[in-house]
Design an enzyme around this catalytic site. Structure first.
Site, mmCIF file in Angstrom:
data_model
loop_
_atom_site.group_PDB
_atom_site.id
_atom_site.type_symbol
_atom_site.label_atom_id
_atom_site.label_comp_id
_atom_site.label_asym_id
_atom_site.label_seq_id
_atom_site.Cartn_x
_atom_site.Cartn_y
_atom_site.Cartn_z
ATOM 1 N N ASP A 90 51.013 95.628 69.653
ATOM 2 C CA ASP A 90 49.650 95.665 70.177
ATOM 3 C C ASP A 90 49.104 97.072 69.893
ATOM 4 O OD1 ASP A 90 47.244 95.069 71.298
ATOM 5 O OD2 ASP A 90 48.050 94.195 73.125
HETATM 6 C C1 BGC Z 1 44.697 93.763 72.909
HETATM 7 C C2 BGC Z 1 45.083 92.719 71.883
HETATM 8 C C3 BGC Z 1 44.128 92.761 70.720
HETATM 9 C C4 BGC Z 1 44.163 94.163 70.146
HETATM 10 C C5 BGC Z 1 43.279 94.332 68.929
HETATM 11 C C6 BGC Z 1 44.530 95.127 72.289
HETATM 12 O O1 BGC Z 1 43.980 96.038 73.192
HETATM 13 O O2 BGC Z 1 45.686 93.800 73.911
HETATM 14 O O3 BGC Z 1 45.095 91.447 72.477
HETATM 15 O O4 BGC Z 1 44.477 91.806 69.775
HETATM 16 O O5 BGC Z 1 43.725 95.080 71.127
HETATM 17 O O6 BGC Z 1 41.953 94.288 69.246
#
Ligand code: BGC
Length: 747
Positions: free
Chosen positions: A286
């Protein structure tokens, strides 16, 4: 006979040919991967393991961050996120084509519930229990996104969520592992299409692995402490379903689980995902999660973070740049085996080949296709249907709904009536160059429906938040002139979502006070509740005669709400998450254990498992949702009462539409294992059937009970079914059990 033999021979030949072609194809992709891989320097290999964010603020494409462009030219970047549109993706891809090996970039994006056409938030869609419609929604999102240069979505989010304080509850499919697994499977299929590389498909990503939905106290990013049993039985099944659906990628979660951050969790990423489940895609961290292991206190510095994550099996680093800055040194120092880097690179290259990007890096960059698909009217129709299927009718006293289309005067009141963008909910996509006009407000939807014959009056009444009641007088004035009041209240769209946990999940501000005032007029009031999570709204639930829970419905919100209000669509959705009476009950879910001191009613809180000052019951239970018609359940039959592990029991029953409207019922099958070596929940959903029935129509439905439906993880984490007695419950919800019987599993 001869014909049958010939047919069988024909099938065998076709199958063999098919298998040979399939293996030749796989072989040729892995050979192709090797042909590129063998030319790569360590620096280029590490480059493939990085994903950066595009420049959000760049309005002028010439103002591209120089450093990023140079890194791409040097082959030091594998992927970008938040880079959308054929024009912009083409610019970056062209730069990648200037690199030595011309390895194409992957463009990833959070396409969570639609791209240009916004569908209902995932939690709302899940309430349809309609797997085909859910798959179609993902299919359309993929069609639009892939036409706009995107290769990969960070969806579906398949985290089980049992705590509505957690803001990300809106992204998932609710609390139940069985239903959520079916939905995870449908969503992956929808995004990815039939086979990798189709032009109208994008790679899916099962996230967030794992346990994120169990953040302690419902506070986002918080730690997770969970038994192995709970992990395997409740939180892992939707991820396994995504693997079964051949999901291309996985994303790690932000949380630590039992003290180990997921991004550096070898047990999760290698042992379970890659070894036990045989997942052959790649894992992305993530956002920044590799570096966050320093905050967790699990590693000392960025170098240790990179070492820990790559060793654990995290193939791509989203935005932390810890891989880029440290992996080469770690390999040279002998702290990271080159084999680990090689494996990660190959997994990523494999996907780039599957997508056909080496053949044509610009194949998803057709401006003509983008224009066509982003304006495809079929997508709007599907979004409206999905929105109708997502609305839950919670209450309908005296059959107030559906409303007649001949009402003279309607007062449409509330802070969300004329809101436009709010209807999109959290995690919508802002496609560059497109404004948000393409959203039907609730006001416009009802106007479209009733036309000029109805006098439609409007007052805002109050804001979503704050204690200003100045608008109440105007609201009361128009309510007095009306035959019916429709009140649209709830949260702001950004009150749920990432980092949007709330300790108080009441309807905010003075909105329920407004309802109280409106009820004094004696006019019938229909409440529309807009939210991304289950809210607490006891006053409304107890006093408003009719309630529709509309969640956030997307582009076609207004039209869909009007369809339901005026009976052009008979609501069929049922809740996929328990609605509490109070945050004090959280976490509350239907498949709990009985405990040694079970509470059986609210009349007695003495020495039983309850709160002395709170009901044991939720406000609205899992599986609950009304229709304008009524259904009778009858004639439950089991083909036998005892089965061995190799046998099955066929369950049949009759459902009859006994009301005045055509409608659909979601029939739910629950099972309770009465005695288990590990205590079993009071009931577990094991099957369901969504069935359309015309007025007066009866249909027989069948379910099959097999060993799989009776199995669970024992203390040694073996998936087994224990002999003994089981209770079978057929319900219209998890609480409204209409038919019941028992059967036995023999040794
Ligand atoms: C979130 C993810 C997301 C990623 C990219 C993160 O803060 O937890 O679910 O896919 O950002 O935007």
């Amino acid at each position: 006979m001869k014909k049958i033999v010939l047919n069988i021979l024909f099938i065998i030949v076709v199958n063999t040919l098919f298998q040979l072609t399939a293996s030749a194809q796989t072989k040729s992709i892995s050979q192709k991967v090797d042909s590129v891989f063998n030319l790569m320097t360590l620096d280029e290999k590490i480059g493939q393991l990085n994903q950066y964010n595009d420049d959000w603020t760049a309005t002028d494409l010439l103002a591209i961050d120089n450093d990023k462009a140079i890194q791409i030219q040097k082959g030091q970047l594998g992927s970008l996120l938040n880079c959308m549109g054929t024009e912009r993706t083409r610019i970056w891809q062209k730069i990648a084509m200037q690199s030595r090996l011309k390895i194409p970039l992957l463009f990833g994006q959070d396409v969570i519930h639609g791209y240009k056409t916004t569908f209902p938030i995932p939690l709302a869609e899940a309430c349809s229990w309609d797997l085909e419609a859910i798959e179609l929604s993902a299919r359309i999102a993929a069609t639009e996104a892939s036409a706009s240069g995107i290769h990969w979505t960070f969806a579906p989010m398949v985290d089980i969520t049992r705590d509505p304080r957690w803001g990300r509850v809106m992204e998932g499919a609710g609390e139940d592992p069985y239903l959520a697994s079916k939905i995870a499977y449908a969503r992956v299929k929808g995004f990815q299409g039939d086979k990798p590389g189709e032009l109208n498909s994008i790679m899916a990503c099962a996230k967030h692995f794992a346990g994120y939905g169990a953040a302690i106290g419902g506070r986002d990013y918080n730690s997770v402490d969970m038994s192995e049993r709970l992990l395997w039985e409740v939180y892992l099944p939707p991820f396994k379903a995504a693997v079964d659906a051949k999901v291309s990628t996985f994303m790690t979660s932000f949380n630590d689980i039992n003290g180990v951050p997921s991004t550096g969790n070898k047990y999760l990423l290698r042992t379970i995902l890659k070894e036990q489940w045989g997942f052959n895609g790649y894992v992305v961290s993530d956002w920044g999660a590799v570096g966050e292991m320093i905050n967790h206190g699990n590693v000392k510095n960025e170098s240790e973070a990179a070492q820990c994550a790559i060793t654990a099996g995290c193939d791509m680093d989203m935005e932390s740049r810890n891989y880029k800055n440290n992996l080469a040194q770690l390999v040279n120092d002998g702290k990271v085996l080159i084999a680990l880097i090689d494996e990660a690179v190959k997994r990523i290259l494999q996907k780039k080949f599957e997508l056909g990007l080496f053949d044509d890096p610009f194949r998803f960059c057709s401006a003509e296709r983008e224009k066509r698909e982003l304006n495809n009217p079929e997508h709007t129709t599907a979004a409206r249907e999905m929105a109708c299927k997502s609305i839950v009718l919670l209450k309908n006293q005296n059959q107030l709904l559906p409303l007649s289309k001949n009402i003279k005067t309607i007062a449409f009141i509330g802070p969300l009536v004329k809101a436009v963008k709010q209807n999109k909910g959290f995690w919508d996509v802002e496609v560059p160059g497109l404004d948000s006009n393409y959203i039907v407000s609730q006001w416009a939807g009802i106007q479209n429906k009733v036309g000029n014959k109805t006098n439609l009056l409007y007052a805002k009444g109050c804001d979503i938040e704050g204690d200003n009641k100045n608008g109440f007088t105007e609201a009361l004035n128009i309510a007095r002139q009306a035959d019916v009041v429709i009140l649209s209240i709830g949260e702001r769209r950004d009150m749920t979502g990432e980092a949007k946990s709330r300790s108080n999940i009441n309807i905010p501000g003075v909105q329920e006070d407004l309802l109280k005032e409106l009820l004094t007029t004696g006019k019938p009031v229909v409440a529309l509740i807009n939210a991304g999570r289950p809210l607490v709204f006891n006053y409304t639930a107890d006093n408003a005669p009719a309630i529709l829970y509309t969640w956030w419905l997307g582009s076609e919100a207004g039209n869909a709400i009007a369809d339901v209000l005026f009976g052009d669509y008979n609501p069929s959705a049922k809740l996929v998450i328990t609605f509490p009476q109070s945050v004090g009950q959280l976490p509350i879910y239907y498949s709990h254990f009985n405990t040694g001191h079970p509470a059986v009613s609210d009349d007695n809180h003495s020495y039983n498992s309850s709160y002395t000052d709170l009901s044991i019951y939720p406000k609205f239970e899992f599986g609950y949702g009304l229709s304008y018609t009524s259904f009778q359940y009858s004639n439950l039959k089991l083909s036998k009462k005892k089965m061995t592990k190799d046998e099955q029991i066929e369950v049949s029953l009759t459902i009859t539409n006994t009301g005045k409207y055509n409608g659909e019922e979601i029939v739910q099958l629950y099972i309770r294992d009465l005695v288990g070596s590990i205590v079993r929940p009071v009931k577990d959903l094991k099957d369901f059937n969504k069935i359309p029935l015309k007025i007066g129509e009866s249909k027989n439905i069948r379910f099959i009970i097999d060993k799989e439906k009776l199995s669970f993880y024992n203390q040694q984490l073996q998936w087994i079914a224990e002999p003994g007695e089981f209770e079978l419950m057929i319900g219209a919800s998890s609480r409204d059990i209409r038919l019941q019987d028992n059967f036995e599993l023999l040794e």
